[in-house]
Design a protein around this motif. Structure first.
Motif, short mmCIF file in Angstrom:
data_model
loop_
_atom_site.label_atom_id
_atom_site.label_comp_id
_atom_site.label_asym_id
_atom_site.label_seq_id
_atom_site.Cartn_x
_atom_site.Cartn_y
_atom_site.Cartn_z
N TYR A 58 0.83 -1.20 0.00
CA TYR A 58 0.00 0.00 0.00
C TYR A 58 0.87 1.26 0.00
O TYR A 58 0.66 2.18 -0.79
CB TYR A 58 -0.95 0.00 1.22
N VAL A 59 1.85 1.30 0.87
CA VAL A 59 2.74 2.47 0.97
C VAL A 59 3.54 2.66 -0.31
O VAL A 59 3.66 3.77 -0.83
CB VAL A 59 3.67 2.37 2.21
N ARG A 60 4.06 1.56 -0.84
CA ARG A 60 4.84 1.64 -2.09
C ARG A 60 4.01 2.31 -3.20
O ARG A 60 4.51 3.12 -3.95
CB ARG A 60 5.27 0.24 -2.53
N ASP A 61 2.71 1.99 -3.26
CA ASP A 61 1.85 2.54 -4.30
C ASP A 61 1.35 3.95 -3.98
O ASP A 61 0.86 4.64 -4.87
CB ASP A 61 0.64 1.62 -4.52
N ASN A 62 1.48 4.37 -2.73
CA ASN A 62 0.94 5.68 -2.32
C ASN A 62 1.97 6.61 -1.70
O ASN A 62 1.60 7.65 -1.14
CB ASN A 62 -0.21 5.47 -1.32
N ILE A 63 3.23 6.27 -1.81
CA ILE A 63 4.27 7.03 -1.09
C ILE A 63 4.42 8.47 -1.60
O ILE A 63 4.90 9.33 -0.88
CB ILE A 63 5.61 6.28 -1.07
N LEU A 64 3.94 8.73 -2.79
CA LEU A 64 4.03 10.11 -3.30
C LEU A 64 3.12 11.07 -2.52
O LEU A 64 3.28 12.28 -2.61
CB LEU A 64 3.70 10.15 -4.80
N LYS A 65 2.20 10.53 -1.74
CA LYS A 65 1.33 11.35 -0.89
C LYS A 65 2.04 11.73 0.43
O LYS A 65 1.55 12.57 1.17
CB LYS A 65 0.04 10.60 -0.55
N TYR A 66 3.15 11.10 0.72
CA TYR A 66 3.88 11.37 1.95
C TYR A 66 4.52 12.75 1.89
O TYR A 66 4.89 13.22 0.83
CB TYR A 66 4.96 10.30 2.18
N GLN A 67 4.64 13.36 3.05
CA GLN A 67 5.24 14.69 3.14
C GLN A 67 6.45 14.66 4.06
O GLN A 67 6.45 13.97 5.08
CB GLN A 67 4.22 15.68 3.70
N LEU A 68 7.44 15.46 3.68
CA LEU A 68 8.65 15.58 4.49
C LEU A 68 8.47 16.74 5.46
O LEU A 68 8.11 17.85 5.07
CB LEU A 68 9.86 15.84 3.60
N ASN A 69 8.68 16.48 6.74
CA ASN A 69 8.60 17.51 7.77
C ASN A 69 9.95 17.61 8.47
O ASN A 69 10.64 16.60 8.62
CB ASN A 69 7.52 17.16 8.80
N GLU A 95 20.16 14.69 4.07
CA GLU A 95 19.22 14.22 3.04
C GLU A 95 19.71 12.90 2.43
O GLU A 95 18.93 11.97 2.23
CB GLU A 95 19.04 15.27 1.95
N LYS A 96 21.00 12.82 2.16
CA LYS A 96 21.58 11.60 1.59
C LYS A 96 21.37 10.41 2.53
O LYS A 96 20.97 9.31 2.11
CB LYS A 96 23.07 11.82 1.31
N GLU A 100 12.41 16.21 -4.68
CA GLU A 100 12.64 17.16 -5.78
C GLU A 100 12.85 18.57 -5.26
O GLU A 100 13.69 19.29 -5.74
CB GLU A 100 11.44 17.14 -6.75
N LYS A 101 12.03 18.94 -4.27
CA LYS A 101 12.09 20.28 -3.74
C LYS A 101 13.11 20.34 -2.60
O LYS A 101 13.02 19.58 -1.66
CB LYS A 101 10.70 20.65 -3.21
N LYS A 102 14.06 21.21 -2.72
CA LYS A 102 15.06 21.38 -1.67
C LYS A 102 14.52 22.32 -0.60
O LYS A 102 13.77 23.24 -0.90
CB LYS A 102 16.37 21.93 -2.24
N ILE A 103 14.90 22.10 0.63
CA ILE A 103 14.45 22.95 1.72
C ILE A 103 15.23 24.26 1.68
O ILE A 103 16.46 24.27 1.66
CB ILE A 103 14.64 22.24 3.08
N ASP A 104 14.51 25.36 1.68
CA ASP A 104 15.11 26.69 1.67
C ASP A 104 15.15 27.21 3.11
O ASP A 104 14.21 27.83 3.60
CB ASP A 104 14.28 27.62 0.77
N PHE A 105 16.24 26.93 3.80
CA PHE A 105 16.36 27.28 5.22
C PHE A 105 16.34 28.79 5.44
O PHE A 105 15.80 29.27 6.43
CB PHE A 105 17.60 26.65 5.83
N GLU A 106 16.91 29.52 4.50
CA GLU A 106 16.92 30.98 4.59
C GLU A 106 15.47 31.50 4.60
O GLU A 106 15.09 32.30 5.45
CB GLU A 106 17.68 31.54 3.38
#
Length: 140
Positions: free
Chosen positions: A27-38, A108-109, A126-132
């Motif tokens: 299930y997760v493999r098929d839906n992991i694009l819905k996951y968000q990085l916090n 990240e690596k 894809e989107k890098k975190i902009d700490f500034e």
């Protein structure tokens, strides 16, 4: 501009990848694009103008579903703060922005490596975190 801090050490303090069972994995493999990085950043002062900074990444599904995996990493960085730093705001910027910019590629690596080794080899951020920008948003 020279850095007003020095990184004395960095290490993975805690790492967690939890997938309950095979059904959840599929299930997760098929839906992991819905996951968000916090990201969450905590710090604690040490002796001699040193600070331990804990950068915690969580990759999670915010939706209510019984099939969820949990991915989390606490990356600790030990900073030596320059004697010229005396203002709280300056120290905050070092902890929340400047040090994060320096450590993030390695963090990240490591996090992506954990995800790949957990059975999700196609994950990329894809989107890098902009700490500034994140730092500036705190004041708006």
């Amino acid at each position: 501009m020279t850095d007003k801090f020095k990184i004395l050490g960095k290490y993975i303090k805690d790492m967690s990848s939890e997938t309950r069972d095979a059904e959840t994995y599929i299930y997760v493999r098929d839906n992991i694009l819905k996951y968000q990085l916090n990201i969450d950043i905590k710090s604690k002062p040490l002796k001699n103008k040193m600070v331990e900074v804990n950068t915690i990444l969580k990759f999670e599904d915010k939706n209510e579903t019984k099939h969820k995996s949990h991915f989390e990493m606490n990356y600790a960085t030990i900073l030596k703060i320059d004697d010229t730093v005396s203002e709280k705001k300056e120290l905050e910027k070092i902890i929340l922005c400047d040090a994060q910019i320096k450590i993030y590629p390695e963090l990240e690596k490591s996090f992506l490596s954990m995800l790949h080794n957990s059975g999700y080899p196609d994950i990329k951020f894809e989107k890098k975190i902009d700490f500034e920008n994140l730092y500036m948003q705190r004041f708006n």
